[in-house]
Design a protein around this motif. Structure first.
Motif, PDB file in Angstrom:
ATOM      1  N   ALA A 106       0.834  -1.196   0.000  1.00  0.00           N
ATOM      2  CA  ALA A 106       0.000   0.000   0.000  1.00  0.00           C
ATOM      3  C   ALA A 106       0.875   1.254   0.000  1.00  0.00           C
ATOM      4  O   ALA A 106       0.401   2.350  -0.264  1.00  0.00           O
ATOM      5  N   SER A 157      -8.837  -8.141   3.530  1.00  0.00           N
ATOM      6  CA  SER A 157      -7.539  -7.466   3.602  1.00  0.00           C
ATOM      7  C   SER A 157      -6.918  -7.321   2.220  1.00  0.00           C
ATOM      8  O   SER A 157      -6.405  -6.256   1.862  1.00  0.00           O
ATOM      9  N   VAL A 188      -9.023  -4.804   0.011  1.00  0.00           N
ATOM     10  CA  VAL A 188      -8.843  -3.399   0.407  1.00  0.00           C
ATOM     11  C   VAL A 188      -7.656  -2.795  -0.336  1.00  0.00           C
ATOM     12  O   VAL A 188      -7.663  -1.647  -0.766  1.00  0.00           O
ATOM     13  N   ASP A 229      -8.725  -2.357  -4.273  1.00  0.00           N
ATOM     14  CA  ASP A 229      -9.874  -1.546  -4.656  1.00  0.00           C
ATOM     15  C   ASP A 229      -9.617  -0.074  -4.404  1.00  0.00           C
ATOM     16  O   ASP A 229      -8.699   0.306  -3.693  1.00  0.00           O
ATOM     17  N   THR A 230     -10.455   0.719  -4.992  1.00  0.00           N
ATOM     18  CA  THR A 230     -10.258   2.158  -4.895  1.00  0.00           C
ATOM     19  C   THR A 230     -11.343   2.812  -4.062  1.00  0.00           C
ATOM     20  O   THR A 230     -11.445   4.030  -4.027  1.00  0.00           O
ATOM     21  N   PHE A 231     -12.168   1.980  -3.393  1.00  0.00           N
ATOM     22  CA  PHE A 231     -13.274   2.603  -2.656  1.00  0.00           C
ATOM     23  C   PHE A 231     -12.847   3.176  -1.314  1.00  0.00           C
ATOM     24  O   PHE A 231     -13.620   3.804  -0.632  1.00  0.00           O
ATOM     25  N   LEU A 232     -11.576   2.929  -0.916  1.00  0.00           N
ATOM     26  CA  LEU A 232     -11.105   3.524   0.337  1.00  0.00           C
ATOM     27  C   LEU A 232     -10.188   4.707   0.037  1.00  0.00           C
ATOM     28  O   LEU A 232      -9.399   4.681  -0.895  1.00  0.00           O
ATOM     29  N   TRP A 233     -10.321   5.706   0.876  1.00  0.00           N
ATOM     30  CA  TRP A 233      -9.414   6.854   0.833  1.00  0.00           C
ATOM     31  C   TRP A 233      -8.008   6.332   1.091  1.00  0.00           C
ATOM     32  O   TRP A 233      -7.779   5.569   2.024  1.00  0.00           O
ATOM     33  N   LYS A 234      -7.052   6.685   0.265  1.00  0.00           N
ATOM     34  CA  LYS A 234      -5.740   6.038   0.292  1.00  0.00           C
ATOM     35  C   LYS A 234      -5.062   6.018   1.666  1.00  0.00           C
ATOM     36  O   LYS A 234      -4.637   4.962   2.120  1.00  0.00           O
ATOM     37  N   GLY A 240      -6.367   5.884   4.377  1.00  0.00           N
ATOM     38  CA  GLY A 240      -7.140   5.058   5.303  1.00  0.00           C
ATOM     39  C   GLY A 240      -6.838   3.582   5.177  1.00  0.00           C
ATOM     40  O   GLY A 240      -7.254   2.791   6.020  1.00  0.00           O
ATOM     41  N   ILE A 241      -6.102   3.189   4.117  1.00  0.00           N
ATOM     42  CA  ILE A 241      -5.871   1.766   3.867  1.00  0.00           C
ATOM     43  C   ILE A 241      -5.100   1.084   5.010  1.00  0.00           C
ATOM     44  O   ILE A 241      -5.534   0.032   5.490  1.00  0.00           O
ATOM     45  N   ALA A 297      -7.468   0.441   7.834  1.00  0.00           N
ATOM     46  CA  ALA A 297      -8.394  -0.657   7.553  1.00  0.00           C
ATOM     47  C   ALA A 297      -7.688  -1.997   7.687  1.00  0.00           C
ATOM     48  O   ALA A 297      -8.222  -2.944   8.278  1.00  0.00           O
TER      49      ALA A 297
END
Lengths: 209, 133
Positions: free
Chosen positions: A208, B46, B49, B52-57, B59-60, B63
């Motif tokens: 990430a 996990s 997450v 995908d792009t549905f989370l604010w970066k 915030g990954i 999560a």
């Protein structure tokens, strides 16, 4: 621990373990091994702390995002999770004293553990072949220490598992072996918990960015 | 007095022991299957997450951390059979102490090292100034 444990307070626990004396020892052994596992977690915490501190110290070399193959990690995770499950099935087979099913589930656990170990060794080999061994940067030193320590635990657990299979096969189910197996299953499940932390912190958070 | 003590002792469970209320093979299997299915779902979440792009970066990582803690809890409850019952108190207390030490080691190291890094950066800047002079 030869404190006279007589038939005071015969509860459901006693009913499942034969005599009181053995139930007593089983609890002491299990608790002692649990404390050992917690101290093992603390050792891993030290390696996790080192990794977290050093993960950006790449010395101009490649970082987590360039190096790690998430697909490989997903397969490794699946292997270890399934082996934790089959280890639970083996525990149930031991609890009903089924010799064949104990062997079957322990064999499944061992093969899944072996698959995990082989995948990890292949990953290490590829990294080292590409010149990204532990001597490349502080980040890679910390990575190989942390993940390699977990892999070493898996290897030791595999040897223990093979020994347990042979002992169950040739000696049958005696109280000593069943206690030993309780410790083994604790060890194996605990390694899966450590792996959850590794795949989250090292691999997924690494990818990430 | 000793009789009371022994009664208390007898009521303990070893960590990893099957729980008394779970006696019976089908109940045991059900516990492990629930643990496996929930763990698989959390693991899949996990890995999803990440892609995908549905989370604010930013915030990954949060999560991922939440999912990992949830999965460790699932493992402790369904695979290691830890619960909050009175016969599990010793195991839970030992675990709590372990978690405390782990938290101190990890957060303490990160805290100290980030401060050191911060101070070192200032030192470098000061040294650069010296060299420019």
């Amino acid at each position: 621990m030869s404190v006279a444990a007589t038939s005071h307070g015969a509860r459901s626990v006693d009913a499942r373990h034969g005599t009181d004396e053995l139930a007593h020892k089983r609890i002491v052994v299990g608790y002692g091994f649990w404390v050992f596992l917690l101290s093992d977690f603390i050792m891993f915490a030290g390696f996790f702390a080192a990794y977290a501190v050093l993960k950006d110290a790449t010395a101009g070399g490649p970082g987590a995002r360039e190096l790690f193959d998430i697909g490989n990690v997903a397969v490794e995770t699946l292997c270890l999770l399934l082996s934790s499950f089959t280890c639970g099935m083996a525990a149930l087979a031991v609890s009903v004293r089924s010799r064949i099913w104990t062997q079957v589930w322990l064999l499944a656990t061992g093969l899944l553990g072996l698959a995990f170990f082989a995948l990890e060794m292949r990953e290490f080999h590829e990294l080292i072949e590409a010149g990204n061994g532990p001597q490349r940067s502080a980040f890679l030193s910390a990575f190989f220490t942390l993940v390699g320590c977990h892999g070493a635990h898996i290897a030791v657990g595999g040897l223990w598992l093979g020994t347990m299979m042979a002992q169950f096969w040739f000696k049958g189910f005696n109280e000593t072996l069943i206690r030993r197996f309780l410790c083994f299953s604790l060890f194996w499940h605990a390694l899966d918990i450590v792996w959850v932390a590794i795949f989250t912190i090292v691999y997924l958070m690494g990818a990430a960015g | 007095m000793s009789a009371e003590k022994e009664t208390e002792w007898q009521g303990q469970l070893a960590p990893g022991d099957e729980l008394p209320e779970d006696s019976g093979l089908s109940a045991g299997v059900r516990g492990y299957v629930i643990g496996l299915v929930v763990s698989l779902l959390l693991t899949a979440a996990s890995f999803l997450v990440l892609h995908d792009t549905f989370l604010w970066k930013p915030g990954i990582p949060v999560a991922l951390g939440v999912l990992a803690v949830a999965q460790m809890g699932i493992h402790l409850v369904f695979f290691l059979h830890l619960n909050t019952g009175p016969d599990n108190t010793n195991n839970i207390l030992a675990l709590a102490f372990g978690v405390l030490i782990v938290a101190i080691v990890v957060s303490g190291s990160l805290w100290i090292m980030s401060h050191l890094n911060h101070n070192m950066m200032l030192m470098e800047r000061v040294m650069d100034l010296h060299q420019q002079r």
